[in-house]
Design an enzyme around this catalytic site. Sequence first.
Site, PDB file in Angstrom:
ATOM      1  N   GLU A 151     -35.055 -55.265  -4.337  1.00 53.09           N
ATOM      2  CA  GLU A 151     -35.470 -54.974  -2.956  1.00 53.09           C
ATOM      3  C   GLU A 151     -36.859 -55.467  -2.570  1.00 53.09           C
ATOM      4  O   GLU A 151     -37.707 -54.701  -2.108  1.00 53.09           O
ATOM      5  CB  GLU A 151     -35.350 -53.463  -2.682  1.00 53.09           C
ATOM      6  CG  GLU A 151     -33.930 -52.960  -2.768  1.00 53.09           C
ATOM      7  CD  GLU A 151     -33.749 -51.519  -2.274  1.00 53.09           C
ATOM      8  OE1 GLU A 151     -34.753 -50.845  -2.008  1.00 53.09           O
ATOM      9  OE2 GLU A 151     -32.587 -51.089  -2.143  1.00 53.09           O
TER      10      GLU A 151
ATOM     11  N   GLU B 100     -26.083 -51.301  -5.007  1.00 51.98           N
ATOM     12  CA  GLU B 100     -26.272 -49.889  -4.641  1.00 51.98           C
ATOM     13  C   GLU B 100     -25.430 -49.575  -3.404  1.00 51.98           C
ATOM     14  O   GLU B 100     -25.314 -50.398  -2.508  1.00 51.98           O
ATOM     15  CB  GLU B 100     -27.748 -49.592  -4.306  1.00 51.98           C
ATOM     16  CG  GLU B 100     -28.725 -49.850  -5.424  1.00 51.98           C
ATOM     17  CD  GLU B 100     -30.170 -49.494  -5.031  1.00 51.98           C
ATOM     18  OE1 GLU B 100     -30.364 -48.855  -3.986  1.00 51.98           O
ATOM     19  OE2 GLU B 100     -31.074 -49.873  -5.801  1.00 51.98           O
TER      20      GLU B 100
END
Length: 691
Positions: free
Chosen positions: A325, A430
């Site tokens: 991320e 995720e």
Amino acid sequence: MRRGAGEKRAAAYTNPTSRRKKPIIIGIAAAVLLIAGIGVALALTLGKHKSTDAAKDSSTSSGDAASNPTASGSPTGKIAIVSGTDGSTVTASDGSTFQYSNPFGGTWYWDPTDPYNNAARPQTWSPALNETFNYGVDKIRGVNLGGWLVTEPFIVPALYQTLQSRPTTTGTIIDEWTLVEAMQADTANGGISQLEDHYKTFITEQDFVQIAAAGLNFVRIPLGYWAIEVLDGESFLPKTSWTYFLKAVEWARKYGLRINLDLHALPGSQNGWNHSGRLGTYNVMYGPMGIANAERSLNYIRILAEFISQPEYRDVIAMFGVTNEPQGNQIGLPNLQTYYYAAYNAVRTASGTGAGNGPMVSFHDGFIGLDQWAGYLPNADRASLDSHPYLCFQGQSTNPINSYLTTPCDQWGGSFNSTMAGFGFIVAGEFSNAVTDCGLYVNGVGQGVRYEGTYTTGGPWPTLGNCTTDWLDYQNWDAPTKKAYITFAKASMDALQNWFFWTWKVGNSTAGVVEAPHWSYQLGLQNDWMPTDPRTAVGQCNNANPFTGTLSSWQTGGAGAGSIAPSVQAEFAWPPASISFAGGGASPASLLPSYTQTGPLMTLPTATLTAAASATAKGGSGWFNSADSTGFWEPVATCSYLDPWIGSSVAPPSPLCTGGVGVGVRRGMKQRLNEERVVEARVTAVPTRRR
Ligand SMILES: *[C@@H]1O[C@H](CO)[C@@H](O)[C@H](O)[C@H]1NC(C)=O
Ligand SMILES: *[C@@H]1O[C@H](CO)[C@@H](O)[C@H](O)[C@H]1NC(C)=O
Ligand SMILES: *[C@@H]1O[C@H](CO)[C@@H](O)[C@H](O)[C@H]1NC(C)=O
Ligand SMILES: *[C@@H]1O[C@H](CO)[C@@H](O)[C@H](O)[C@H]1NC(C)=O
Ligand SMILES: CC(=O)N[C@H]1CO[C@H](CO)[C@@H](O)[C@@H]1O
């Protein structure tokens, strides 16, 4: 034999680099074993014959020598049971025994005299570790081991709450950085050893057994850079989490699970979020230390890649997510892709010449639209895209879960499917069952909740209701609600095709309750709101024509893999010409601190083997490719550097470099956390000394 067992036990939770301490610990452990006369561990190491007969028979003969043909000739009449299926007895790595339960025909395999054997498989329908995983055909069905080696307040709330309540704690604990500070001050309760206690207890061998029994075949394991080293002033526990990562590798191997190693936290932070280790600014490919921090990160990517490319590890650690991320929109897509290309090169150089070696490389999308990744790095040798679709961090709604049953299909199915054709292999690293941001610390400590109108940033966030009564009261969910969650989870799985649920387990708060239930796969299984067989998700989206697994050959390491065109190499050559600063400006790379590739190479330690194993297995030097000998990035002696965590609005040092002696970030280090460990990291073998 006893000594072997003792060493094994000592190794389990001993820092492999603390060489001075080890003999004492081994001695104590061996003495304890001798006194206790433990025979269980002994049985494990007795048989040199790790025969396949034992493997076949063990499901029925769990430990009974008489019924097993390989027992003959064994001096004690006992044999080593090295493998089994549902109902067999397993000796855990702590010496205890338990019954293996796996309804899907999974096979565990663990032979201490052959510790790199990859015969285990999690289910009949998933390839064994020593078989090929056909990406695009075999589905990745996985969970994250979030909150373990990188802590997060919402996953381990009690850890944060407990430390917060200690009299020695000053300020609010909001991330691992402040947690470590609080633990160090809390000497009355063990100081920083409390973090290792968490590593020991939050995820154990039993979790790996349960994950395989849940029909899952992969785990994604977040790891912080502090698993490798920590520099002066950085408030993290160095190296210890690596020991537990090695435990995870042992257990994954034992139960047939593949690992996606997820580098979740980089020096300087790549996103400024609490789960990057430190909440605040981001300093990778952004701001005055953006290039230097990226180069330091490339050292860590390289050292991990060298380790996991070793033949002892590469079949277990099948994927490597090089950076979790990053703030792609602030970094900018071209510079993010330049950084990723450098990371890709580091991994592919580490895994040796020729295609198909080492891990699949995984790039997080940086929150930039999937369609914009189409055509990135054609002919890369196994590069995949990682995306994290969440519904819960946007506009909130009181609509019940049964109004979301096709939302994942509608919102994600098409883009994931078309990315398989446009970019290549894509995985959802995720996703969760949450459709609101309800849950203790889901937004971090003290951030408020959108759903309740208390969120401190963005907005306006109208108060929609009460999280506790509307969403979190899982103990009182009725059967239709639970069924709706199962359907919702299946829709996510089918839309995403290859996925890792975030996360396997959420710990209790100090109230003894899981206060973020939508994020725990395990809690869902225990309370009947997650599918017990994830294969049943196939078709949930009624996708009449899903992607059927014809990835280009280069994407799976076949023909063409690794021959990236010179023009593409030039386009993404390191370093980038300029990088972004706060406020939208850009600064030429030549005016920013950067490192030089003259540093000594570092290696990561391998797991300590039992005496029985070290007779037959080597375990690797930690560095796979001896031809990968360029130095590590390190400070230029005559140049100045800023604090890696400085933030993006600070001007670069001026003058940047002089003829005199500059202030390198490694200079004057006090090694405040663990002097011995940091020092040892700098004096490890160079690759030419590989066996
Ligand atoms: C996997 O390992 C098992 C046990 O050693 C062996 O019987 C099997 O042939 C291996 N499979 C492959 C594909 O190598
Ligand atoms: C939500 O409801 C619970 C249970 O009735 C209550 O304890 C809590 O104070 C309420 N929260 C808010 C923000 O009103
Ligand atoms: C969480 O709390 C519940 C009930 O208070 C207890 O049964 C459970 O064992 C706890 N879980 C853990 C992991 O401590
Ligand atoms: C998925 O992609 C394939 C091509 O890879 C295409 O044929 C199919 O129509 C797509 N399906 C959906 C539902 O988008
Ligand atoms: C402010 C901040 O960084 N919040 C993040 C903390 O981590 C959780 C997940 O653990 C995120 O959801 C928050 O956005």
